[in-house]
Write an enzyme that holds these catalytic residues in place. Structure first.
Site, PDB file in Angstrom:
ATOM      1  CG  HIS A   1     -48.012 -74.517 -24.896  1.00  0.00           C
ATOM      2  ND1 HIS A   1     -47.817 -74.761 -23.560  1.00  0.00           N
ATOM      3  CD2 HIS A   1     -48.580 -73.281 -24.959  1.00  0.00           C
ATOM      4  CE1 HIS A   1     -48.246 -73.757 -22.840  1.00  0.00           C
ATOM      5  NE2 HIS A   1     -48.712 -72.836 -23.657  1.00  0.00           N
TER       6      HIS A   1
ATOM      7  CE  LYS B   1     -44.456 -71.295 -23.854  1.00  0.00           C
ATOM      8  NZ  LYS B   1     -45.574 -72.147 -23.429  1.00  0.00           N
TER       9      LYS B   1
ATOM     10  CG  ASP C   1     -22.777 -71.986 -31.157  1.00  0.00           C
ATOM     11  OD1 ASP C   1     -23.222 -71.908 -32.320  1.00  0.00           O
ATOM     12  OD2 ASP C   1     -22.102 -71.084 -30.627  1.00  0.00           O
TER      13      ASP C   1
ATOM     14  CG  HIS D   1     -47.467 -68.171 -18.185  1.00  0.00           C
ATOM     15  ND1 HIS D   1     -46.452 -68.558 -19.047  1.00  0.00           N
ATOM     16  CD2 HIS D   1     -48.624 -68.498 -18.818  1.00  0.00           C
ATOM     17  CE1 HIS D   1     -46.969 -69.072 -20.140  1.00  0.00           C
ATOM     18  NE2 HIS D   1     -48.284 -69.067 -20.031  1.00  0.00           N
TER      19      HIS D   1
ATOM     20  CE  LYS E   1     -46.361 -72.417 -19.047  1.00  0.00           C
ATOM     21  NZ  LYS E   1     -47.735 -72.147 -18.893  1.00  0.00           N
TER      22      LYS E   1
ATOM     23  CG  ASP F   1     -40.344 -86.210  -1.475  1.00  0.00           C
ATOM     24  OD1 ASP F   1     -41.361 -85.688  -0.986  1.00  0.00           O
ATOM     25  OD2 ASP F   1     -40.271 -87.422  -1.730  1.00  0.00           O
TER      26      ASP F   1
END
Length: 480
Positions: free
Chosen positions: A217, A219, A224, A398, A400, A405
């Site tokens: 899952h 991404k 470089d 979507h 996450k 604080d």
């Protein structure tokens, strides 16, 4: 006669179900969920369990663990070669326990002086990514749960083909389940130009091996060894276009220039080498990593936490719990799926009960119906604990993210659900920078203008049928 046969089948099914479930160590909640499936759905339930309930094989788990250990040894050497951009201590000594904790989770060090850009719009992220890909001189390493060869995927793929033809090392790792519709032949030109395309280890011949429940899952993009991306956006049209099903896709993604790119590079190398055939595996060398200390001019300190079913530690879940229970003023969370386990629920209750402002933002529409109804169930329960639930109505949320604080935030691929805690291979960035937190705070506040708070009055108006669907979905939450 028929009744006797059916009774025997049902009794035999129940006994075999119990034996099957108890053969492998697992959480009590997962045991009961699978027993419910197996007993309520005789025969068919076994097929579901065969494909979705069995754990990773011991050989595959060993390969994943050994790959991680090998590359972590290389990372230790890299730290010795570039001490000024890797560190073990923060200037803010009050946050040092967090650095130490996250370092122990993954043996990933603190990186200094990173430059960070935040994207909350898919087209803006895609445009920046394409521009960075075009500037690549040595290597492009890409890892996505969903790399779909639709219009958006082809835009990226065209650039990858061109860069491979120029002699840039191009490696693309994708999860075949997330990349529905994508076929190996789609990468023929890329491979002919000298590039590589590879499915993640758990999605290779998974149907034949009866294991469909473990997904890459993550991404991650690393260019470089200097510039990298991590967050929630995948590569497909729905992430950059307003669609009938989802509306506007609201996500959060980071672009990083600096030593944290080396941590994501190391994560990619682990995943690539355990997935690729031996002839296509890569060896460690400094060209893959950020070592130009003179160009480290940013102000953000970053660590990376990764987790997956090859480890029993549930590192990212522990990272969430650490921040939630350590908060003194606030915990703001954005997640498309709110299906936490008991330990995270307890952490949220502790924070709210200690006077911490806990806000959780969830979408107002499903992309997975069962998970969405389970999300509604847990949202209903959490508002009873003085936790504020905001329902985003500006499209599909979507993102996450987690803000603790004004000190620490997390952005990555992991949702607040049991799948992300236990079943998926995930990665998230931990950032120590008040300026970045202020930017994420402003994004959260802007999103609030498109939200409606879930109140006891709204819950009271929910139909009995909706509550029933939420209750049923919740029963399956340990295995969703």
């Amino acid at each position: 006669m028929l009744l006797s046969i059916l009774t025997f089948i049902y009794f035999f099914n129940a006994v075999i179900a119990l034996i099957t479930i108890l053969m492998k160590p697992r959480d009590v909640s997962a045991i009961w969920a699978w027993l419910l499936v197996l007993i309520a759905l005789p025969v068919f339930g076994f097929f579901l369990y065969l494909f979705f309930g069995r754990g990773l094989g011991d050989k595959k788990k060993y390969r994943l663990q050994q790959s991680d250990l090998k590359e972590l040894e290389n990372l230790a050497q890299l730290q010795e070669d570039s001490l000024s951009i890797f560190d073990s201590e923060l200037e803010n000594t009050e946050l040092q326990p967090f650095v130490d904790f996250f370092s122990l989770l993954n043996r990933m060090p603190l990186t200094r002086k990173n430059e960070v850009d935040i994207f909350s719009d898919g087209e803006e992220k895609l445009t920046a990514l394409i521009e960075d890909l075009k500037q690549a001189k040595k290597s492009i390493h890409i890892e996505y749960y969903a790399f779909v060869t639709d219009k958006t995927g082809k835009r990226i793929l065209k650039v990858l083909e061109e860069k491979a033809a120029e002699g840039v090392e191009v490696r693309l790792l994708y999860d075949s389940f997330g990349s529905r519709g994508t076929k190996p032949k789609d990468f023929t030109q890329l491979i002919q130009n000298g590039g590589f395309a590879q499915t993640f280890i758990t999605s290779q011949r998974a149907l034949l091996k009866l294991r469909l429940n473990y997904h890459d899952h993550r991404k991650i993009v690393v260019i470089d060894g200097n510039t990298s991306y991590i967050g929630g956006f995948n590569i497909a049209d729905q992430y950059v276009e307003t669609t009938k099903r989802f509306g506007y896709w609201r996500d959060t993604h980071l672009r990083i220039h600096g030593a944290a790119s080396s941590l994501l590079q190391m994560r990619f190398l682990m995943d690539w080498n355990v997935s690729a055939p031996e002839k296509n595996q890569v060896s460690y060398h400094l060209d893959y990593f950020f070592t130009d200390e003179q160009s480290a001019t940013g102000s953000t300190d970053i660590q990376v936490v990764a987790s997956g079913p090859n480890s029993e530690k549930e590192q990212i879940k522990l990272a969430f719990i650490k921040l939630i229970t350590s908060a003194k003023e606030r915990v703001w969370i954005q997640t498309p799926y709110l299906v936490p386990d008991d330990s995270v629920i307890a952490a949220l209750k502790i924070a709210a009960g200690s006077g911490v402002e806990v806000k959780i933002m969830i979408p107002d529409r499903p992309d997975h119906p069962f998970i969405y109804r389970a999300t509604q169930y847990y949202a209903r329960q959490l508002i009873k604990e003085n936790i504020e639930i905001q329902v985003y109505r500006g499209g599909f949320l979507h993102a996450k993210t987690l803000i603790m604080d004004d000190e620490i935030c997390m952005v990555g691929s992991a949702n607040q659900d049991i799948r992300s805690y236990k079943l998926n291979f995930e990665a998230t960035a931990v950032l120590y920078d008040k300026k970045i937190i202020q930017q994420l705070e402003q994004i959260f506040i802007d999103d609030l203008t498109k939200c409606e708070e879930m109140t006891p009055e709204i819950v009271a108006e929910m139909s009995a049928w909706l509550i029933f669907k939420q209750q049923i979905s919740r029963l399956f939450s340990p295995i969703l």
